[in-house]
Design a protein around this motif. Structure first.
Motif, short mmCIF file in Angstrom:
data_model
loop_
_atom_site.label_atom_id
_atom_site.label_comp_id
_atom_site.label_asym_id
_atom_site.label_seq_id
_atom_site.Cartn_x
_atom_site.Cartn_y
_atom_site.Cartn_z
N GLY A 17 6.15 -12.89 3.96
CA GLY A 17 7.47 -12.83 4.81
C GLY A 17 7.25 -12.52 5.82
O GLY A 17 8.06 -11.62 7.22
N THR A 18 5.89 -12.89 6.04
CA THR A 18 5.12 -12.40 7.88
C THR A 18 4.49 -13.24 8.70
O THR A 18 4.31 -13.09 10.09
CB THR A 18 3.96 -11.64 7.13
N LYS A 19 5.05 -14.96 8.56
CA LYS A 19 4.90 -15.99 8.94
C LYS A 19 5.83 -16.99 8.80
O LYS A 19 6.34 -16.65 8.24
CB LYS A 19 3.51 -16.55 9.14
N VAL A 36 14.71 -4.33 4.54
CA VAL A 36 13.66 -5.23 4.01
C VAL A 36 12.21 -4.88 3.47
O VAL A 36 11.80 -4.19 4.55
CB VAL A 36 13.78 -5.89 5.18
N LEU A 37 12.20 -5.28 3.07
CA LEU A 37 10.46 -5.56 2.22
C LEU A 37 10.08 -6.83 2.20
O LEU A 37 10.61 -7.61 2.01
CB LEU A 37 10.20 -5.03 1.12
N PRO A 44 -0.04 -9.14 9.06
CA PRO A 44 -0.31 -9.70 9.89
C PRO A 44 -0.90 -8.22 10.94
O PRO A 44 -0.15 -7.19 10.56
CB PRO A 44 0.60 -10.00 10.54
N SER A 45 -1.17 -8.76 11.98
CA SER A 45 -1.58 -6.92 12.67
C SER A 45 -0.37 -6.38 13.66
O SER A 45 0.04 -5.80 14.24
CB SER A 45 -2.57 -7.45 14.32
N PHE A 52 6.26 -3.74 4.76
CA PHE A 52 4.89 -4.39 4.36
C PHE A 52 4.17 -3.97 3.09
O PHE A 52 4.02 -3.09 2.75
CB PHE A 52 3.76 -5.10 5.09
N ILE A 53 4.17 -5.05 2.18
CA ILE A 53 3.97 -4.72 0.79
C ILE A 53 2.91 -5.79 0.66
O ILE A 53 3.43 -7.43 0.32
CB ILE A 53 4.76 -4.62 -0.15
#
Length: 259
Positions: A17-19, A36-37, A44-45, A52-53
């Protein structure tokens, strides 16, 4: 997406879920007011820490640890969106695919969804409501023998598993839907375009043309965007799609040549 999808307050897990597609899904669900998780191997920075997990979902231990932390932080889920997928298999056809590569493709594209559903869906069944979305790929219908055989086979297995799961859990209130993207212009695909363009001595548009030709053409004339895929996923996860389950929705600009 400007409309209210009635997702406010829904507890949502988004893998990868980060990109790319996953990040677009994360951002859209946040805009809709969901809790949301998102998970990935590394943060990512520029990604919010509280969402985030960190987990390696290619392992049993990583999946179990993620499920435990999700339950601790959210007390269960209303929606699971399995975006995780990809391939590091070499080109060269089926003989280039070793036992290790086959296992890697299955560990990335099939088993995380199976393991997380097994860990998290029972609570959805207990509450009598929930949505599980598996992101598959048009590659399971249009595999490229030179380079995507193992990836395509793993996604085909995910699609079949998803259909079977829907038959089991839909009568108990949990919907299961598949989303099948074609070529999506993510950060990773842009890097691929650049590499192909450099190898062919052409520009970025020439690199895009190489990919489209390898797929047999895209009638729309371009790849999908992560936001377009996210819009489809959000609608299917929402109460507006309350009677949709067990089906697969293709979003590929017309790449698959059959209905």
């Amino acid at each position: 997406m400007g409309m209210d999808l009635a997702l406010s307050g829904k507890r949502v897990l988004i893998t990868a879920g980060t990109k790319g597609i996953g990040r677009a899904v994360t951002e859209l669900f946040r805009e809709q007011g969901a809790k949301v998780l998102a998970t990935a191997r590394s943060q990512p920075s520029d990604f919010p820490k509280e969402l985030f997990i960190g987990a390696d979902l290619t392992t049993i231990e990583g999946c179990n640890a993620l499920a435990d932390e999700v339950n601790e932080r959210l007390g269960g889920l209303d929606i699971i969106i399995h975006v995780l997928g990809g391939s590091a298999a070499p080109a060269g056809g089926f003989t280039a695919l070793s036992e290790e590569i086959w296992q890697q493709e299955l560990n990335l594209n099939l088993f995380p969804a199976v393991r997380l559903d097994r860990a998290l869906a029972p609570a959805m069944l207990a509450q009598g409501a929930g949505v599980i979305i598996h992101v598959t790929s048009i590659q399971h219908e249009l595999p490229l023998p030179e380079s995507t055989t193992a990836y395509a086979a793993a996604k085909a297995a995910l699609s079949t598993y998803s259909k079977s799961l829907s038959k089991e859990v839909s009568p108990k209130g949990v919907r299961v839907v598949r989303v099948s993207p074609g070529w999506v212009e993510t950060e990773a695909s842009v890097d691929l375009i650049k590499r192909l363009a450099d190898q062919a001595g052409t520009d970025l548009e020439g690199g895009k043309k190489i990919i489209m030709e390898s797929l047999g053409g895209i009638p729309l004339g371009r790849p999908s965007t992560p936001a377009e895929v996210a819009n489809l996923i959000a609608f299917l996860a929402s109460p507006l799609a309350a009677s949709i389950t067990g089906t697969e929705y293709v979003i590929d600009g017309g790449t698959v040549p059959t209905a």
